[in-house]
Design an enzyme around this catalytic site. Structure first.
Site, PDB file in Angstrom:
ATOM      1  N   ARG A 122     169.515  62.768  17.514  1.00 20.86           N
ATOM      2  CA  ARG A 122     168.385  63.153  18.391  1.00 20.86           C
ATOM      3  C   ARG A 122     168.627  64.480  19.117  1.00 20.86           C
ATOM      4  O   ARG A 122     168.029  64.725  20.166  1.00 20.86           O
ATOM      5  CB  ARG A 122     168.056  62.054  19.403  1.00 20.86           C
ATOM      6  CG  ARG A 122     167.618  60.760  18.753  1.00 20.86           C
ATOM      7  CD  ARG A 122     166.677  59.973  19.641  1.00 20.86           C
ATOM      8  NE  ARG A 122     166.237  58.775  18.956  1.00 20.86           N
ATOM      9  CZ  ARG A 122     166.849  57.602  19.038  1.00 20.86           C
ATOM     10  NH1 ARG A 122     167.922  57.473  19.794  1.00 20.86           N
ATOM     11  NH2 ARG A 122     166.383  56.573  18.381  1.00 20.86           N
ATOM     12  N   LYS A 144     162.472  78.544  16.920  1.00 15.05           N
ATOM     13  CA  LYS A 144     161.687  77.975  15.813  1.00 15.05           C
ATOM     14  C   LYS A 144     162.667  77.597  14.714  1.00 15.05           C
ATOM     15  O   LYS A 144     163.396  78.447  14.208  1.00 15.05           O
ATOM     16  CB  LYS A 144     160.686  78.987  15.269  1.00 15.05           C
ATOM     17  CG  LYS A 144     159.402  79.079  16.070  1.00 15.05           C
ATOM     18  CD  LYS A 144     158.376  79.916  15.337  1.00 15.05           C
ATOM     19  CE  LYS A 144     157.102  80.043  16.143  1.00 15.05           C
ATOM     20  NZ  LYS A 144     156.151  80.994  15.529  1.00 15.05           N
ATOM     21  N   GLU A 186     160.377  93.948  10.582  1.00 15.27           N
ATOM     22  CA  GLU A 186     160.215  93.152  11.809  1.00 15.27           C
ATOM     23  C   GLU A 186     160.539  93.993  13.051  1.00 15.27           C
ATOM     24  O   GLU A 186     159.964  93.787  14.112  1.00 15.27           O
ATOM     25  CB  GLU A 186     161.125  91.911  11.774  1.00 15.27           C
ATOM     26  CG  GLU A 186     160.788  90.899  10.684  1.00 15.27           C
ATOM     27  CD  GLU A 186     159.628  89.950  11.050  1.00 15.27           C
ATOM     28  OE1 GLU A 186     159.007  90.118  12.115  1.00 15.27           O
ATOM     29  OE2 GLU A 186     159.353  89.057  10.233  1.00 15.27           O
ATOM     30  N   LYS A 228     161.317  90.021  22.099  1.00 16.65           N
ATOM     31  CA  LYS A 228     161.077  88.653  21.630  1.00 16.65           C
ATOM     32  C   LYS A 228     161.352  87.665  22.762  1.00 16.65           C
ATOM     33  O   LYS A 228     160.580  86.723  22.980  1.00 16.65           O
ATOM     34  CB  LYS A 228     161.943  88.331  20.415  1.00 16.65           C
ATOM     35  CG  LYS A 228     161.749  86.891  19.971  1.00 16.65           C
ATOM     36  CD  LYS A 228     161.697  86.674  18.512  1.00 16.65           C
ATOM     37  CE  LYS A 228     161.234  85.244  18.220  1.00 16.65           C
ATOM     38  NZ  LYS A 228     161.323  84.870  16.844  1.00 16.65           N
ATOM     39  N   GLU A 238     154.258  78.574  21.449  1.00 14.13           N
ATOM     40  CA  GLU A 238     153.148  79.266  20.791  1.00 14.13           C
ATOM     41  C   GLU A 238     151.780  78.633  21.061  1.00 14.13           C
ATOM     42  O   GLU A 238     151.048  78.266  20.144  1.00 14.13           O
ATOM     43  CB  GLU A 238     153.404  79.386  19.282  1.00 14.13           C
ATOM     44  CG  GLU A 238     152.540  80.488  18.656  1.00 14.13           C
ATOM     45  CD  GLU A 238     152.940  80.842  17.239  1.00 14.13           C
ATOM     46  OE1 GLU A 238     154.140  80.998  16.968  1.00 14.13           O
ATOM     47  OE2 GLU A 238     152.035  80.988  16.422  1.00 14.13           O
ATOM     48  N   ARG A 242     152.653  83.977  22.072  1.00 10.75           N
ATOM     49  CA  ARG A 242     153.721  84.058  21.061  1.00 10.75           C
ATOM     50  C   ARG A 242     153.152  84.449  19.690  1.00 10.75           C
ATOM     51  O   ARG A 242     153.853  85.012  18.861  1.00 10.75           O
ATOM     52  CB  ARG A 242     154.500  82.736  20.980  1.00 10.75           C
ATOM     53  CG  ARG A 242     155.693  82.839  20.052  1.00 10.75           C
ATOM     54  CD  ARG A 242     156.695  81.725  20.222  1.00 10.75           C
ATOM     55  NE  ARG A 242     157.771  81.890  19.247  1.00 10.75           N
ATOM     56  CZ  ARG A 242     158.930  81.264  19.276  1.00 10.75           C
ATOM     57  NH1 ARG A 242     159.180  80.406  20.244  1.00 10.75           N
ATOM     58  NH2 ARG A 242     159.840  81.484  18.350  1.00 10.75           N
ATOM     59  N   ASN A 246     153.339  87.453  15.372  1.00  9.86           N
ATOM     60  CA  ASN A 246     152.875  87.327  13.988  1.00  9.86           C
ATOM     61  C   ASN A 246     152.023  88.508  13.559  1.00  9.86           C
ATOM     62  O   ASN A 246     151.263  88.407  12.587  1.00  9.86           O
ATOM     63  CB  ASN A 246     152.095  86.021  13.810  1.00  9.86           C
ATOM     64  CG  ASN A 246     153.031  84.832  13.760  1.00  9.86           C
ATOM     65  OD1 ASN A 246     154.150  84.942  13.273  1.00  9.86           O
ATOM     66  ND2 ASN A 246     152.590  83.713  14.285  1.00  9.86           N
ATOM     67  N   HIS A 249     151.418  89.134   9.922  1.00  9.25           N
ATOM     68  CA  HIS A 249     151.843  87.942   9.190  1.00  9.25           C
ATOM     69  C   HIS A 249     150.698  87.188   8.510  1.00  9.25           C
ATOM     70  O   HIS A 249     150.939  86.431   7.580  1.00  9.25           O
ATOM     71  CB  HIS A 249     152.604  86.987  10.115  1.00  9.25           C
ATOM     72  CG  HIS A 249     154.004  87.442  10.436  1.00  9.25           C
ATOM     73  ND1 HIS A 249     154.270  88.653  11.024  1.00  9.25           N
ATOM     74  CD2 HIS A 249     155.215  86.863  10.216  1.00  9.25           C
ATOM     75  CE1 HIS A 249     155.580  88.784  11.175  1.00  9.25           C
ATOM     76  NE2 HIS A 249     156.177  87.722  10.697  1.00  9.25           N
ATOM     77  N   HIS A 253     151.691  86.292   4.891  1.00  2.66           N
ATOM     78  CA  HIS A 253     151.855  84.931   4.361  1.00  2.66           C
ATOM     79  C   HIS A 253     151.020  84.735   3.098  1.00  2.66           C
ATOM     80  O   HIS A 253     151.456  84.069   2.149  1.00  2.66           O
ATOM     81  CB  HIS A 253     151.482  83.892   5.432  1.00  2.66           C
ATOM     82  CG  HIS A 253     152.509  83.809   6.534  1.00  2.66           C
ATOM     83  ND1 HIS A 253     152.225  83.374   7.797  1.00  2.66           N
ATOM     84  CD2 HIS A 253     153.819  84.131   6.541  1.00  2.66           C
ATOM     85  CE1 HIS A 253     153.324  83.420   8.538  1.00  2.66           C
ATOM     86  NE2 HIS A 253     154.301  83.876   7.797  1.00  2.66           N
ATOM     87  N   HIS A 267     159.998  88.802   2.722  1.00  5.27           N
ATOM     88  CA  HIS A 267     159.165  88.539   3.904  1.00  5.27           C
ATOM     89  C   HIS A 267     158.934  89.818   4.737  1.00  5.27           C
ATOM     90  O   HIS A 267     157.804  90.151   5.091  1.00  5.27           O
ATOM     91  CB  HIS A 267     159.810  87.452   4.772  1.00  5.27           C
ATOM     92  CG  HIS A 267     159.069  87.210   6.049  1.00  5.27           C
ATOM     93  ND1 HIS A 267     157.842  86.590   6.098  1.00  5.27           N
ATOM     94  CD2 HIS A 267     159.367  87.552   7.331  1.00  5.27           C
ATOM     95  CE1 HIS A 267     157.415  86.546   7.351  1.00  5.27           C
ATOM     96  NE2 HIS A 267     158.329  87.113   8.123  1.00  5.27           N
TER      97      HIS A 267
END
Ligand code: GLY
Length: 371
Positions: A122, A144, A186, A228, A238, A242, A246, A249, A253, A267
């Protein structure tokens, strides 16, 4: 010299240590976090061959015992089979609730190991040691974590902040130029989304940075991590701001899905093309002047980055096909696409108010230019 960027998230606060050679002194950074002198390291076979020895010696120098697991390198690792293997290995190694797991590698290892740490017993703590530029400026910071599903990238995961990030600028020298530049996509994103002065600095210093200037690399990583951290602290999970991270992105994507997440398009390369397209949409909607997308593209091109759909080899879907792929984006709410657009360099914002035909026409023209 090591720079520290603090991520002030209350009881989940942590430091990012940025400098040349920080892996060789990792034991001294990690020792204060430990309840007993033992850690489990997960890496990949490529990174492990290059850097695992340095890390285990740095830990041993502080009396810290380590065990390690090397996963196959590559995006295909980031799924259930290697995730299950990692969690079961950590259990076999009797990693306890108060122990630390170390992720040594790029975004794939960092995301998978972070997720394993999030669910093991956990939740156990973990340290990120990112070895790619992309991981140092983006994926290792902000919590993330996750793996890919057959339905799409990063669709299974958890927010789980690391207890420390060690970004060793020296090891960026072991990256291929293509991987380094993909990470640079990035870095540029941060200037474009929120710091025009940083973008100007990159216009001047980008070539030296790509050529290996360690001070320039350290500054770029530090400034990216500062930006960041500031956004993550404002919006950890997010719910709003946040999503600015992106920028580029939504297009990226769709292009990654269209190219099968293969090395046809890395990417960071997709982020570069996506940023150029996002600024073009912004200009067509009258949000910024026509000079802004030209300036963005000029810098990316000067750095040898991909900026246009014609820079992507092989077949691509038509404009409707790409728009359909954008519909899988995690930012979609009530079926409505959301884009990060800009009122100028350094002035990005999130919006759903983008007429489909503007995006369709832009993609149509960009695809026609490939013919
Ligand atoms: N890579 C985007 C984020 O961390 O939110």
């Amino acid at each position: 010299m090591t720079h520290t960027v603090h991520v002030p998230l209350g009881e989940r606060a942590y430091d990012i240590q940025i400098g040349e050679g920080v892996i060789a002194t990792a034991g001294a950074f990690i020792a204060p976090l430990l309840k007993r002198p033992r850690v489990a390291i997960v890496t990949d076979e490529t990174v492990g061959a290059l850097h695992l020895d340095t890390l285990t010696r740095a830990l041993a120098a502080e009396g810290i015992e380590s065990v390690s697991l090397a996963l196959p390198a590559g995006e295909a690792t980031k799924g259930w089979p290697q995730f299950t293997r990692t969690v079961e290995w950590l259990l076999e190694e009797k990693v306890e609730r108060r122990d630390i797991v170390i992720a040594l590698g790029g975004g794939v290892v960092g995301d998978l190991v972070g997720f394993a740490a999030a669910v093991l017993r956990r939740g156990v703590r973990f340290v990120q040691i990112p070895t790619s530029l992309l991981a140092q400026v983006d994926s290792s910071v902000g919590g993330k974590t996750g793996i890919n599903a057959p339905q799409g990238k990063n669709l299974i995961g958890a927010f789980h902040q690391p207890s420390m990030v060690l970004a060793d600028i020296g090891i960026l020298g072991t990256l291929t130029p293509r991987d380094f530049l993909a990470g640079y996509g990035e870095v540029v994103k941060y200037g474009l989304l929120g710091d025009a002065g940083f973008f100007e600095w990159l216009e001047v210093n980008g070539p030296a940075l790509a050529a290996g200037d360690v001070d320039a690399r350290a500054y770029a990583v530090r400034r990216s991590c500062e930006m960041k951290a500031e956004i993550v602290v404002r919006d950890e999970t997010e719910q709003g701001d946040r999503a600015l991270l992106n920028l580029g992105h939504t297009f990226c994507h769709a292009l990654e899905a269209a190219t099968g997440y293969s090395d046809r398009l890395l990417h960071g390369e997709g982020v570069s093309v996506g940023c150029a397209l996002a600024f073009e949409v912004s200009s067509r909607l009258g949000l910024c002047s026509q000079e802004e997308p030209s300036r963005v593209r000029a810098h990316l091109k000067a750095m040898g980055m991909k900026t246009d759909l014609s820079d992507i080899d092989g077949d691509l879907p038509d404009a409707n096909g790409l728009l359909d792929l954008m519909g899988q984006d995690k930012k979609v709410i009530d079926g409505q696409l959301r884009f990060i657009l800009a009122r100028g360099i350094g002035q990005a914002f999130v919006t759903s108010d983008v007429p489909r035909d503007v995006v369709h026409n832009l993609l149509d023209e960009a695809l026609a230019a490939r013919a």
